[in-house]
Design a protein around this motif. Structure first.
Motif, mmCIF file in Angstrom:
data_model
loop_
_atom_site.group_PDB
_atom_site.id
_atom_site.type_symbol
_atom_site.label_atom_id
_atom_site.label_comp_id
_atom_site.label_asym_id
_atom_site.label_seq_id
_atom_site.Cartn_x
_atom_site.Cartn_y
_atom_site.Cartn_z
ATOM 1 N N GLY A 1 27.722 13.686 -76.396
ATOM 2 C CA GLY A 1 26.950 13.740 -75.164
ATOM 3 C C GLY A 1 27.173 14.973 -74.309
ATOM 4 N N LYS A 2 27.820 16.018 -74.827
ATOM 5 C CA LYS A 2 28.049 17.229 -74.042
ATOM 6 C C LYS A 2 26.770 18.054 -73.967
ATOM 7 N N ALA A 3 26.617 18.790 -72.867
ATOM 8 C CA ALA A 3 25.381 19.522 -72.611
ATOM 9 C C ALA A 3 25.617 21.033 -72.696
ATOM 10 N N VAL A 4 24.530 21.777 -72.870
ATOM 11 C CA VAL A 4 24.550 23.240 -72.912
ATOM 12 C C VAL A 4 23.469 23.751 -71.972
ATOM 13 N N GLY B 1 20.911 13.678 -78.082
ATOM 14 C CA GLY B 1 21.104 12.237 -78.076
ATOM 15 C C GLY B 1 22.232 11.809 -79.002
ATOM 16 N N GLU B 2 22.558 10.521 -78.988
ATOM 17 C CA GLU B 2 23.621 9.989 -79.845
ATOM 18 C C GLU B 2 23.266 10.082 -81.313
ATOM 19 N N THR B 3 21.985 10.174 -81.621
ATOM 20 C CA THR B 3 21.562 10.295 -83.015
ATOM 21 C C THR B 3 21.627 11.738 -83.519
ATOM 22 N N GLY B 4 22.006 12.659 -82.638
ATOM 23 C CA GLY B 4 22.075 14.060 -83.046
ATOM 24 C C GLY B 4 20.735 14.765 -83.009
ATOM 25 N N SER B 5 19.768 14.212 -82.280
ATOM 26 C CA SER B 5 18.457 14.845 -82.189
ATOM 27 C C SER B 5 18.559 16.186 -81.473
#
Length: 370
Positions: free
Chosen positions: A356-359, A264-268
């Motif tokens: 917002g990049k995914a892995v 998330g944008e909060t770095g969760s």
């Protein structure tokens, strides 16, 4: 072979190492990756940052000399492969990079330095400062007979050379102070931003990692001869916990089954459970953890990994540059010989920069050594 040389030579295997433009691209990426690592580590001193750049530059020069004989035989007159490979720059929010001089190789095998603006000349074999010639090159071959006029010219230019040396040193010191100011080295510990734990300055996971290359491994590589203990597979979604502002979705393509996670944008972080039974098997042993992953949607990212193994401790923060290819991201721990008491977790942030990049996570596993 040290990690820097190993990473550069691995990058060469991805293309045509005899192509000067390809090698220059690898060298630029090496310096860019080093800059990112230095910026991500505000605890690193200016002197240490400069020394790391010098070590990288020296290793590149050493590697590049292997290609010089081939260049002489194939092309009668060609710029040195290092020419223009690096540039000195100081942009906001970045650390200074070190510029390499431009050189050329003459048909007779003589290596010459291309003079440019503010060029101070070069030392010839007699140890004297030789001025640039009218053609813009500096001949490094000693003259057979002394030239009185050339000696007088050198004496006249020495004060100017000293001035440029002093000016260059002043500029370097100024950029060092600017780098220290931007990274907060002059701030007290109470004033520094400690919202995100900083990685240790010796973390191998943040050393030079060229783009599209696998990260360095502490001592082991995954192999068929290892006995792996599974921690996570895409077929078991019950071991995955995704906070409100994150996503974790099971997917499949030609590469196989995987879980696509997005922070998330909060770095969760997305959390993967490590069973108590797994921790009991690795307690008191040297364990190698392997996260099989790739960057999703064609966007390279920087993945951060944290662990919590209860009574067995944690693994510290690990950060990896994840490329488009499916790869193994490993780290090693020597765990204490005690009962874990409960299960643990491995938390993964798919994009450390919170963009917002995914892995894609294919598998998480662990093996033990002696």
């Amino acid at each position: 072979m040290d990690p820097i040389e190993k990473a550069i030579r691995s990058a060469f295997e991805k293309g045509n190492a005899d192509d000067k433009a390809f090698r220059e691209n690898v060298y630029r990426k090496a310096f860019a990756a080093l800059d990112r690592a230095l910026q991500a580590n505000p605890n690193l001193t200016v002197e240490a940052a400069i020394n790391r750049r010098k070590v990288l530059q020296a290793k590149i020069v050493e590697i590049e000399t292997e290609f010089i004989p081939a260049v002489r035989a194939a092309e009668p007159e060609l710029p040195d492969p290092l020419a223009g490979a690096f540039e000195m720059r100081m942009e906001p929010g970045t650390a200074p990079t070190i510029a390499a001089p431009e050189v050329s190789i003459e048909p007779d095998g003589t290596r010459q330095h291309q003079a440019g603006p503010g060029d101070l000349g070069a030392f010839d074999v007699r140890g004297e400062l030789a001025p640039p010639s009218e053609s813009g090159t500096i001949d490094r071959e000693p003259s057979v007979l002394p030239d009185p006029d050339a000696s007088r010219t050198r004496r006249r230019r020495r004060p100017l050379a000293v001035f440029f040396i002093i000016a260059s040193l002043a500029a370097l010191i100024g950029m060092g102070f600017l780098f220290a100011f931007q990274t907060g080295l002059f701030k007290s510990p109470a004033e520094r931003d400690t919202s995100v734990p900083n990685p240790p300055s010796t973390a191998e996971g943040e050393d030079f990692i060229p783009e599209n290359e696998e990260p360095p491994v502490l001592s082991s590589q995954p192999g068929e001869d290892r006995a792996w203990i599974g921690i996570f597979s895409p077929s078991d979604a019950t071991s995955v916990s995704a906070p409100t502002d994150t996503t974790a979705e099971a997917m499949e393509d030609e590469s196989g089954n995987f879980f696509r996670i997005r922070s998330g944008e909060t770095g969760s972080a997305i959390v993967f459970d490590v069973g108590q039974g797994v921790l009991e098997q690795i307690a008191g042993k040297k364990a190698t953890f392997d996260i099989v992953a790739r960057a999703a949607e064609g966007q390279e990212t920087e993945m951060a990994v944290d662990c919590n193994f209860g009574e067995l401790g944690d693994c510290g923060r690990k950060r990896y540059a994840v490329g488009y290819e499916k790869a193994d991201f490993l780290f090693e721990l020597t765990l204490p010989a005690k009962s874990p008491g409960a299960g643990g977790t491995i938390a993964i942030v798919s994009d450390f920069a919170n963009q917002g990049k995914a892995v894609d996570i294919y598998e998480i596993k662990v093996s033990v050594g002696p």
